[in-house]
Design a protein around this motif. Structure first.
Motif, PDB file in Angstrom:
ATOM      1  N   SER A 200       0.851  -1.187   0.000  1.00 31.91           N
ATOM      2  CA  SER A 200       0.000   0.000   0.000  1.00 31.91           C
ATOM      3  C   SER A 200       0.885   1.234   0.000  1.00 31.91           C
ATOM      4  CB  SER A 200      -0.925   0.027   1.232  1.00 31.91           C
ATOM      5  OG  SER A 200      -0.163   0.174   2.425  1.00 31.91           O
ATOM      6  N   PHE A 201       0.306   2.326  -0.436  1.00 33.48           N
ATOM      7  CA  PHE A 201       0.995   3.615  -0.383  1.00 33.48           C
ATOM      8  C   PHE A 201      -0.057   4.674  -0.090  1.00 33.48           C
ATOM      9  CE2 PHE A 201       2.337   7.496  -2.793  1.00 33.48           C
ATOM     10  CZ  PHE A 201       3.310   7.883  -1.897  1.00 33.48           C
ATOM     11  N   GLY A 202       0.026   5.261   1.105  1.00 34.70           N
ATOM     12  CA  GLY A 202      -1.004   6.216   1.452  1.00 34.70           C
ATOM     13  C   GLY A 202      -0.664   7.027   2.683  1.00 34.70           C
ATOM     14  N   PRO A 203      -1.531   7.979   3.027  1.00 33.57           N
ATOM     15  CA  PRO A 203      -1.277   8.855   4.179  1.00 33.57           C
ATOM     16  C   PRO A 203      -1.557   8.149   5.495  1.00 33.57           C
ATOM     17  CG  PRO A 203      -3.397   9.381   3.208  1.00 33.57           C
ATOM     18  CD  PRO A 203      -2.783   8.315   2.334  1.00 33.57           C
ATOM     19  N   THR A 204      -0.752   8.499   6.497  1.00 33.55           N
ATOM     20  CA  THR A 204      -0.966   8.015   7.858  1.00 33.55           C
ATOM     21  C   THR A 204      -0.835   9.189   8.815  1.00 33.55           C
ATOM     22  OG1 THR A 204       1.359   7.404   8.008  1.00 33.55           O
ATOM     23  CG2 THR A 204      -0.172   5.674   7.404  1.00 33.55           C
ATOM     24  N   PHE A 205      -1.370   9.031  10.010  1.00 36.85           N
ATOM     25  CA  PHE A 205      -1.483  10.151  10.938  1.00 36.85           C
ATOM     26  C   PHE A 205      -1.029   9.717  12.333  1.00 36.85           C
ATOM     27  CE2 PHE A 205      -4.593  10.215   7.608  1.00 36.85           C
ATOM     28  CZ  PHE A 205      -4.554  11.510   7.116  1.00 36.85           C
ATOM     29  N   ARG A 206      -0.220  10.549  12.971  1.00 35.33           N
ATOM     30  CA  ARG A 206       0.230  10.272  14.340  1.00 35.33           C
ATOM     31  C   ARG A 206       0.048  11.532  15.181  1.00 35.33           C
ATOM     32  NH1 ARG A 206       3.891   5.642  14.048  1.00 35.33           N
ATOM     33  NH2 ARG A 206       2.838   4.350  12.499  1.00 35.33           N
ATOM     34  N   ALA A 207      -0.776  11.439  16.207  1.00 42.87           N
ATOM     35  CA  ALA A 207      -1.007  12.577  17.103  1.00 42.87           C
ATOM     36  C   ALA A 207       0.091  12.629  18.153  1.00 42.87           C
ATOM     37  CB  ALA A 207      -2.382  12.457  17.746  1.00 42.87           C
ATOM     38  N   GLU A 208       1.318  12.655  17.668  1.00 52.33           N
ATOM     39  CA  GLU A 208       2.484  12.635  18.541  1.00 52.33           C
ATOM     40  C   GLU A 208       3.004  14.061  18.710  1.00 52.33           C
ATOM     41  OE1 GLU A 208       6.904  10.477  18.750  1.00 52.33           O
ATOM     42  OE2 GLU A 208       5.535  10.078  17.086  1.00 52.33           O
ATOM     43  N   ILE A 217       3.087  15.161  11.536  1.00 53.18           N
ATOM     44  CA  ILE A 217       1.799  14.688  12.035  1.00 53.18           C
ATOM     45  C   ILE A 217       1.108  13.837  10.968  1.00 53.18           C
ATOM     46  CG2 ILE A 217      -0.457  15.401  12.917  1.00 53.18           C
ATOM     47  CD1 ILE A 217       1.952  16.009  14.778  1.00 53.18           C
ATOM     48  N   GLU A 218       1.216  14.274   9.724  1.00 48.86           N
ATOM     49  CA  GLU A 218       0.661  13.546   8.582  1.00 48.86           C
ATOM     50  C   GLU A 218       1.821  13.189   7.663  1.00 48.86           C
ATOM     51  OE1 GLU A 218      -2.779  15.283   6.443  1.00 48.86           O
ATOM     52  OE2 GLU A 218      -1.525  15.096   4.650  1.00 48.86           O
ATOM     53  N   PHE A 219       1.940  11.915   7.331  1.00 49.77           N
ATOM     54  CA  PHE A 219       3.031  11.496   6.458  1.00 49.77           C
ATOM     55  C   PHE A 219       2.562  10.303   5.629  1.00 49.77           C
ATOM     56  CE2 PHE A 219       3.351   9.386  10.500  1.00 49.77           C
ATOM     57  CZ  PHE A 219       3.719   8.081  10.224  1.00 49.77           C
ATOM     58  N   ARG A 416      10.187  18.546   7.125  1.00 54.81           N
ATOM     59  CA  ARG A 416       9.155  19.496   6.685  1.00 54.81           C
ATOM     60  C   ARG A 416       9.355  19.926   5.235  1.00 54.81           C
ATOM     61  NH1 ARG A 416      11.531  23.544  10.956  1.00 54.81           N
ATOM     62  NH2 ARG A 416      13.450  24.126   9.915  1.00 54.81           N
ATOM     63  N   GLU A 417      10.577  19.784   4.708  1.00 55.75           N
ATOM     64  CA  GLU A 417      10.836  20.145   3.318  1.00 55.75           C
ATOM     65  C   GLU A 417      10.552  19.003   2.352  1.00 55.75           C
ATOM     66  OE1 GLU A 417      14.283  22.532   2.224  1.00 55.75           O
ATOM     67  OE2 GLU A 417      14.853  22.597   4.334  1.00 55.75           O
ATOM     68  N   THR A 418      10.192  17.829   2.862  1.00 56.03           N
ATOM     69  CA  THR A 418      10.072  16.661   1.998  1.00 56.03           C
ATOM     70  C   THR A 418       8.632  16.326   1.633  1.00 56.03           C
ATOM     71  OG1 THR A 418       9.970  15.104   3.858  1.00 56.03           O
ATOM     72  CG2 THR A 418      12.159  15.710   3.034  1.00 56.03           C
ATOM     73  N   ILE A 419       7.681  17.110   2.103  1.00 59.03           N
ATOM     74  CA  ILE A 419       6.269  16.907   1.784  1.00 59.03           C
ATOM     75  C   ILE A 419       5.727  18.254   1.330  1.00 59.03           C
ATOM     76  CG2 ILE A 419       5.493  17.334   4.172  1.00 59.03           C
ATOM     77  CD1 ILE A 419       3.398  15.117   3.745  1.00 59.03           C
ATOM     78  N   PRO A 420       4.847  18.277   0.327  1.00 57.44           N
ATOM     79  CA  PRO A 420       4.415  19.575  -0.217  1.00 57.44           C
ATOM     80  C   PRO A 420       3.862  20.535   0.835  1.00 57.44           C
ATOM     81  CG  PRO A 420       3.750  17.814  -1.689  1.00 57.44           C
ATOM     82  CD  PRO A 420       4.319  17.144  -0.465  1.00 57.44           C
ATOM     83  N   PHE A 421       2.950  20.049   1.669  1.00 52.91           N
ATOM     84  CA  PHE A 421       2.341  20.912   2.682  1.00 52.91           C
ATOM     85  C   PHE A 421       2.403  20.213   4.041  1.00 52.91           C
ATOM     86  CE2 PHE A 421       0.556  22.181  -1.360  1.00 52.91           C
ATOM     87  CZ  PHE A 421       0.766  23.548  -1.322  1.00 52.91           C
ATOM     88  N   PRO A 422       3.484  20.413   4.798  1.00 55.30           N
ATOM     89  CA  PRO A 422       3.690  19.672   6.046  1.00 55.30           C
ATOM     90  C   PRO A 422       2.689  20.040   7.129  1.00 55.30           C
ATOM     91  CG  PRO A 422       5.359  21.381   5.797  1.00 55.30           C
ATOM     92  CD  PRO A 422       4.599  21.331   4.506  1.00 55.30           C
ATOM     93  N   ARG A 423       2.281  19.017   7.858  1.00 57.15           N
ATOM     94  CA  ARG A 423       1.442  19.204   9.046  1.00 57.15           C
ATOM     95  C   ARG A 423       2.325  18.930  10.256  1.00 57.15           C
ATOM     96  NH1 ARG A 423      -0.741  22.034   6.283  1.00 57.15           N
ATOM     97  NH2 ARG A 423      -2.662  21.722   5.093  1.00 57.15           N
ATOM     98  N   LEU A 424       2.535  19.974  11.036  1.00 61.01           N
ATOM     99  CA  LEU A 424       3.412  19.921  12.194  1.00 61.01           C
ATOM    100  C   LEU A 424       2.611  20.200  13.453  1.00 61.01           C
ATOM    101  CD1 LEU A 424       6.263  22.005  10.550  1.00 61.01           C
ATOM    102  CD2 LEU A 424       6.246  19.536  10.833  1.00 61.01           C
TER     103      LEU A 424
END
Length: 430
Positions: A200-208, A217-219, A416-424
């Motif tokens: 699979s290839f898709g988004p995952t989320f960690r409330a860390e 947060i989203e990767f 943060r530079e490796t994803i178009p719109f980083p969620r931090l």
């Protein structure tokens, strides 16, 4: 002839027209240099006053940063340019004039650039990182398709958590509780029982609540699962996959790596097999190196992973972690019940863990016991347990974090530079 910057090598000494933006410019009396970009690449346009109409030259001198144009010119070989070509401009048609573009060639602070991420993406550096990201994705699909894997898409909304709920984003699913997925693994195990080898290839989320340079947060994750594959088989797939991706980037993104100033000699060495060190030996190694803060049973932090990685010139597998610090679904080692058949793959140069993987428990009673020991709901995992009731087989899998892998291969410091719109932790805009 209308074309793109990427394709100009096909038109040497011929006149072409390109839709482009002005990334930057400079002029010196009777000549103007336009740094042009069109999304496929960057090229320098040279405007010589004596060779064009006065109106064209005046436009070249007055045009503003990030204005959009149709530029016409003759493609020339340029040995001095990393790209290898330049454009001898003969005509300029302004599409839209940009006024007061906020990101100028001067230095800007990180927060300012992140607030303007939608524009920062246009810079040569960010363009290079995104192109490398794209190549890693392309090579991923190519590798797994060649190896006979089937692409499967797990759900993003789930009713349970693979590794507990403490780091999950909760939401309401009508009248039920639901969570944004932190991994598609459990569903991929079900898919592997149907299709053999899947990814699979898709988004995952960690409330860390982490602010380190390695965390988002989203990767995005690549998660393969393989029926009839044991722990050793799993490691071979991982090292072959990572080697394939790195070599693909070296072959197809040499210009982008040059733009980023990446030391490609280090990447040339990334070829399977990779070295391995057991968790036991890693603890001994760290203690000998003066890390008195780590003892058997502790998980590794970034400084520990970096210290271990510095002893190798390739990614290194740390294997056989203690059962108590790993998720419930990992298969115990056959000769020890205090460690599991798992491995983390640590990238060189301080980039940390890029893969976590393991052989999965295939015994129904043991998995049920583990679920109870972790205080998880047997009802929520009933479907997962059923995979061990009907034709259970040994199986293994892993997850690769895309952004950390992009950071390592491209050599950028922060994910943060490796994803178009980083969620931090402190950023949901833009």
């Amino acid at each position: 002839m209308k074309t793109t910057i990427k394709e100009v090598s096909k038109f040497v000494d011929k006149e072409v027209t390109i839709g482009a933006w002005i990334a930057n410019k400079r002029s010196s009396g009777k000549i103007a240099f336009l740094q042009l970009r069109d999304g496929t690449g960057f090229i320098q346009g040279v405007v010589v006053k004596a060779e064009v109409d006065e109106a064209v030259f005046q436009t070249a001198k007055s045009i503003t940063q990030e204005s959009s144009i149709f530029v016409t010119g003759v493609v020339r070989v340029d040995e001095r340019s990393p790209f290898g070509y330049e454009l001898g401009v003969t005509g300029i048609e302004v599409i839209h004039e940009s006024v007061n573009y906020p990101i100028t060639p001067k230095e800007h602070g990180t927060e300012f650039l992140m607030d303007h991420r939608h524009l920062w993406l246009r810079s040569k550096r960010q363009h290079a990182v995104m192109k490398i990201r794209n190549e890693i994705i392309r090579a991923t699909y190519e590798f797994f398709n060649k190896e006979g894997f089937t692409k499967v898409d797990p759900p993003i909304l789930t009713g349970s958590a693979p590794e507990g709920t403490s780091e999950l984003f909760a939401t309401k699913y009508f009248d039920e509780d639901a969570y944004l997925s932190q991994s598609g693994q459990l569903y991929m195990e079900a898919a592997a029982m149907a299709l053999g080898k899947v990814f699979s290839f898709g988004p995952t989320f960690r409330a860390e609540k982490s602010k380190t340079r390695r965390h988002l947060i989203e990767f995005w994750m690549i998660e393969p699962e393989m029926a009839f594959y044991d722990f050793e088989d799993n490691l071979v797939v991982q090292e072959n996959y990572v080697s394939y991706v790195v070599q693909s980037v070296l072959e197809n993104c040499s210009l982008e790596l040059t733009v980023l100033g990446r030391d490609t000699e280090k990447l040339q060495q990334i070829k399977a097999p990779f070295p391995r060190i057991s968790y036991d030996d890693a603890i001994k190694f760290l203690n000998e190196k003066g890390f008195d803060d780590i003892k058997w049973g502790d998980d590794f932090g970034a400084p520990h992973e970096t210290a271990i990685a510095e002893s190798f010139d390739k990614p290194v597998f740390i294997t056989h972690y203690p059962t108590g610090i790993k998720p419930f679904y990992m298969q115990p080692a056959p000769d020890r019940d205090d460690v599991v058949l798992c491995a983390d793959l640590i990238a060189p140069e301080g980039y940390g863990e890029i893969i976590g993987g393991s052989q999965r428990i295939h015994d129904h009673e043991l998995l049920k016991q583990r679920i109870e020991e972790h205080d998880l709901s047997p009802e929520a995992y009933q479907w997962y347990l059923q995979l061990r009731e009907f034709g259970s087989v040994p199986h293994s899998g892993f997850g690769l974090g895309l952004e950390r892998t992009v950071a390592w291969i491209s050599g950028v410091e922060h994910v943060r530079e490796t994803i178009p719109f980083p969620r931090l932790l402190n950023r949901l805009y833009p």
